[in-house]
Design a protein around this motif. Structure first.
Motif, mmCIF file in Angstrom:
data_model
loop_
_atom_site.group_PDB
_atom_site.id
_atom_site.type_symbol
_atom_site.label_atom_id
_atom_site.label_comp_id
_atom_site.label_asym_id
_atom_site.label_seq_id
_atom_site.Cartn_x
_atom_site.Cartn_y
_atom_site.Cartn_z
ATOM 1 N N ALA A 196 0.827 -1.209 0.000
ATOM 2 C CA ALA A 196 0.000 0.000 0.000
ATOM 3 C C ALA A 196 0.863 1.262 0.000
ATOM 4 C CB ALA A 196 -0.933 -0.010 1.209
ATOM 5 N N LEU A 197 1.898 1.279 0.813
ATOM 6 C CA LEU A 197 2.762 2.458 0.885
ATOM 7 C C LEU A 197 3.486 2.705 -0.435
ATOM 8 C CD1 LEU A 197 4.277 2.126 4.481
ATOM 9 C CD2 LEU A 197 2.477 3.688 3.691
ATOM 10 N N ARG A 198 3.947 1.633 -1.083
ATOM 11 C CA ARG A 198 4.610 1.800 -2.385
ATOM 12 C C ARG A 198 3.647 2.357 -3.423
ATOM 13 N NH1 ARG A 198 7.467 -2.937 -0.938
ATOM 14 N NH2 ARG A 198 5.747 -4.202 -1.740
ATOM 15 N N SER A 199 2.378 1.975 -3.311
ATOM 16 C CA SER A 199 1.383 2.444 -4.272
ATOM 17 C C SER A 199 1.121 3.941 -4.118
ATOM 18 C CB SER A 199 0.073 1.664 -4.084
ATOM 19 O OG SER A 199 -0.942 2.149 -4.932
ATOM 20 N N VAL A 200 1.092 4.420 -2.877
ATOM 21 C CA VAL A 200 0.771 5.823 -2.612
ATOM 22 C C VAL A 200 2.013 6.712 -2.738
ATOM 23 C CG1 VAL A 200 -0.101 7.461 -0.901
ATOM 24 C CG2 VAL A 200 -1.173 5.199 -1.133
ATOM 25 N N PHE A 201 3.113 6.262 -2.149
ATOM 26 C CA PHE A 201 4.348 7.047 -2.164
ATOM 27 C C PHE A 201 5.287 6.470 -3.237
ATOM 28 C CE2 PHE A 201 2.514 7.650 2.021
ATOM 29 C CZ PHE A 201 2.618 9.031 2.186
ATOM 30 N N ASP A 202 5.039 6.884 -4.442
ATOM 31 C CA ASP A 202 5.756 6.325 -5.590
ATOM 32 C C ASP A 202 6.640 7.356 -6.274
ATOM 33 O OD1 ASP A 202 3.783 7.932 -6.600
ATOM 34 O OD2 ASP A 202 2.995 6.483 -8.040
ATOM 35 N N GLY A 203 7.013 8.404 -5.533
ATOM 36 C CA GLY A 203 7.796 9.471 -6.132
ATOM 37 C C GLY A 203 9.228 9.541 -5.673
ATOM 38 N N GLY A 204 9.783 8.418 -5.228
ATOM 39 C CA GLY A 204 11.176 8.399 -4.806
ATOM 40 C C GLY A 204 11.377 8.540 -3.319
ATOM 41 N N GLU A 205 10.306 8.509 -2.528
ATOM 42 C CA GLU A 205 10.436 8.566 -1.077
ATOM 43 C C GLU A 205 11.121 7.306 -0.548
ATOM 44 O OE1 GLU A 205 6.682 10.777 -2.302
ATOM 45 O OE2 GLU A 205 7.571 8.811 -2.722
ATOM 46 N N THR A 206 11.741 7.436 0.606
ATOM 47 C CA THR A 206 12.349 6.267 1.246
ATOM 48 C C THR A 206 11.311 5.592 2.132
ATOM 49 O OG1 THR A 206 14.550 7.268 1.239
ATOM 50 C CG2 THR A 206 14.173 5.457 2.781
ATOM 51 N N LEU A 207 11.019 4.329 1.830
ATOM 52 C CA LEU A 207 10.068 3.538 2.604
ATOM 53 C C LEU A 207 10.837 2.470 3.350
ATOM 54 C CD1 LEU A 207 8.521 4.736 0.054
ATOM 55 C CD2 LEU A 207 6.873 2.906 0.388
ATOM 56 N N ALA A 208 10.581 2.333 4.638
ATOM 57 C CA ALA A 208 11.354 1.385 5.441
ATOM 58 C C ALA A 208 10.457 0.664 6.433
ATOM 59 C CB ALA A 208 12.482 2.112 6.183
ATOM 60 N N VAL A 209 10.910 -0.507 6.847
ATOM 61 C CA VAL A 209 10.242 -1.240 7.913
ATOM 62 C C VAL A 209 11.160 -1.200 9.133
ATOM 63 C CG1 VAL A 209 11.174 -3.456 7.087
ATOM 64 C CG2 VAL A 209 9.165 -3.421 8.572
ATOM 65 N N LEU A 210 10.600 -0.819 10.281
ATOM 66 C CA LEU A 210 11.414 -0.628 11.479
ATOM 67 C C LEU A 210 11.148 -1.667 12.559
ATOM 68 C CD1 LEU A 210 11.377 3.260 11.906
ATOM 69 C CD2 LEU A 210 12.916 1.820 10.568
ATOM 70 N N GLY A 211 10.248 -2.564 12.314
ATOM 71 C CA GLY A 211 9.944 -3.589 13.302
ATOM 72 C C GLY A 211 8.866 -4.509 12.769
ATOM 73 N N PRO A 212 8.438 -5.485 13.554
ATOM 74 C CA PRO A 212 7.440 -6.443 13.085
ATOM 75 C C PRO A 212 6.069 -5.841 12.835
ATOM 76 C CG PRO A 212 7.940 -6.776 15.414
ATOM 77 C CD PRO A 212 8.955 -5.811 14.891
ATOM 78 N N SER A 213 5.837 -4.608 13.299
ATOM 79 C CA SER A 213 4.525 -3.991 13.084
ATOM 80 C C SER A 213 4.625 -2.500 12.773
ATOM 81 C CB SER A 213 3.643 -4.187 14.322
ATOM 82 O OG SER A 213 4.234 -3.585 15.469
ATOM 83 N N VAL A 214 5.807 -2.024 12.375
ATOM 84 C CA VAL A 214 6.015 -0.599 12.130
ATOM 85 C C VAL A 214 6.682 -0.380 10.771
ATOM 86 C CG1 VAL A 214 7.072 1.539 12.948
ATOM 87 C CG2 VAL A 214 6.302 -0.170 14.607
ATOM 88 N N ALA A 215 6.072 0.478 9.972
ATOM 89 C CA ALA A 215 6.656 0.901 8.704
ATOM 90 C C ALA A 215 6.651 2.418 8.661
ATOM 91 C CB ALA A 215 5.874 0.336 7.521
ATOM 92 N N VAL A 216 7.602 3.004 7.933
ATOM 93 C CA VAL A 216 7.699 4.460 7.869
ATOM 94 C C VAL A 216 7.987 4.909 6.446
ATOM 95 C CG1 VAL A 216 8.530 4.631 10.257
ATOM 96 C CG2 VAL A 216 10.177 4.503 8.379
ATOM 97 N N VAL A 217 7.679 6.173 6.210
ATOM 98 C CA VAL A 217 7.997 6.809 4.937
ATOM 99 C C VAL A 217 8.698 8.126 5.247
ATOM 100 C CG1 VAL A 217 7.123 7.775 2.784
ATOM 101 C CG2 VAL A 217 5.962 5.810 3.838
ATOM 102 N N LEU A 218 9.873 8.319 4.669
ATOM 103 C CA LEU A 218 10.564 9.606 4.764
ATOM 104 C C LEU A 218 10.099 10.422 3.569
ATOM 105 C CD1 LEU A 218 12.690 11.341 6.214
ATOM 106 C CD2 LEU A 218 14.419 10.284 4.733
ATOM 107 N N ALA A 219 9.172 11.363 3.834
ATOM 108 C CA ALA A 219 8.494 12.066 2.750
ATOM 109 C C ALA A 219 8.695 13.568 2.851
ATOM 110 C CB ALA A 219 6.997 11.745 2.784
ATOM 111 N N GLU A 220 8.545 14.235 1.721
ATOM 112 C CA GLU A 220 8.634 15.692 1.699
ATOM 113 C C GLU A 220 7.356 16.305 2.248
ATOM 114 O OE1 GLU A 220 10.541 17.955 -1.427
ATOM 115 O OE2 GLU A 220 10.824 16.071 -2.526
ATOM 116 N N ARG A 221 7.517 17.427 2.933
ATOM 117 C CA ARG A 221 6.379 18.154 3.465
ATOM 118 C C ARG A 221 5.866 19.109 2.401
ATOM 119 N NH1 ARG A 221 7.778 21.137 8.799
ATOM 120 N NH2 ARG A 221 5.502 21.239 8.889
ATOM 121 N N ASP A 222 5.002 18.617 1.546
ATOM 122 C CA ASP A 222 4.449 19.464 0.493
ATOM 123 C C ASP A 222 2.929 19.500 0.608
ATOM 124 O OD1 ASP A 222 3.606 17.006 -0.441
ATOM 125 O OD2 ASP A 222 5.123 16.891 -2.017
#
Length: 276
Positions: A196-222
């Motif tokens: 789901a995150l790859r589908s929404v944030f598909d503009g070169g953002e860094t998507l990472a998983v930080l644990g068994p139940s946590v994912a994050v996106v390093l995104a621009e504030r636009d």
């Protein structure tokens, strides 16, 4: 066989490629005799490339490098790969008309050939290791280690250009409640989140998983960020709703964390988010 395949007996290739077939067959036989473990895995397109190069008296180093990388990707270890090369060298330097089984001798293989094959094999192997270190296998998202690298890059760039990462970037945090989910459904939940995150944030953002139940996106504030956050929340809930075993996991916490002033504090934030 040195840097070039110079034995004239292998320069006669006819239109039907008969000599290439003979070379390939003798090479395979010698390699199996030298200890190649899985006969069905020996034949690769790169093997045919090497045979064609040898028969044409071409520059063989590039073809051997291609084969070395292919052997690494197929799971062959370095000793097996170099023994296979020794089998080729033994076949080329011992013409078929002499008869008998050709013995591979790695110590007789020219250093240039060994170096080309070994470096290519190592490059492919280390490339796989680098990829696995940067990407979490299950979800395909970046690892915490890679996110920390990106954080460092942003802060170094900010210091050089007198801009603050907190003014331009934000950390979108997605946390699932998986306390009542076990086994494969628990893993599937994070796979769906990553998709789901790859589908929404598909503009070169860094998507990472930080644990068994946590994912994050390093995104621009636009201006588009609030809409993407809503879209991500809705899509994750919809994805999880497909599986009845993930009903409780549909309680998704999606929040924004502003990056702190200092790089060390930002790194600490990433660690804290992953352990929440």
């Amino acid at each position: 066989m040195s840097v070039r395949a110079t034995d004239s007996r292998w320069n006669r290739g006819d239109a039907n490629g008969t000599d290439r077939k003979v070379l390939r067959a003798r090479w395979r036989t010698a390699s199996l005799a030298a200890g190649w473990r899985f006969p069905n895995d020996w034949g690769l397109p790169e093997v045919d490339e090497v045979c064609a190069t040898v028969v044409a008296d071409g520059e063989v180093l590039a073809a051997l490098a291609d084969l070395g990388r292919a052997r690494a990707r197929s799971g062959a270890d370095l000793d097996e790969t170099l023994t296979d090369l020794a089998a080729l060298h033994a076949v080329v330097t011992n013409p078929a008309e002499r008869g008998g089984l050709v013995a591979a001798d790695p110590d007789a293989t020219p250093a240039q050939l060994l170096r080309a094959m070994a470096l290519a094999w190592a490059d492919a192997t280390l490339g796989d290791l680098r990829d696995s270190a940067a990407t979490e296998t299950l979800t395909g998202l970046a690892t915490e280690e890679y996110l920390q690298v990106r954080i460092g890059e942003l802060y170094r760039h900010g210091r050089r250009n007198d801009v603050h990462p907190a003014d331009r970037y934000v950390l979108l945090v997605v946390t699932l409640d998986l306390s009542n989910v076990a086994g494969w459904p628990r893993l599937m939940a994070m796979i769906l989140v990553g998709d789901a995150l790859r589908s929404v944030f598909d503009g070169g953002e860094t998507l990472a998983v930080l644990g068994p139940s946590v994912a994050v996106v390093l995104a621009e504030r636009d201006a588009a960020l609030p809409g993407r956050v809503r879209e991500a929340r809705a899509l994750i809930a919809r994805q999880l709703g497909v599986d009845p075993q993930l009903h409780t996991a549909r309680r998704v916490d999606v929040r924004l964390e502003r990056l702190p002033c200092g790089e060390a504090a930002a790194r600490s934030l990433v660690r804290a988010v992953g352990r929440a």
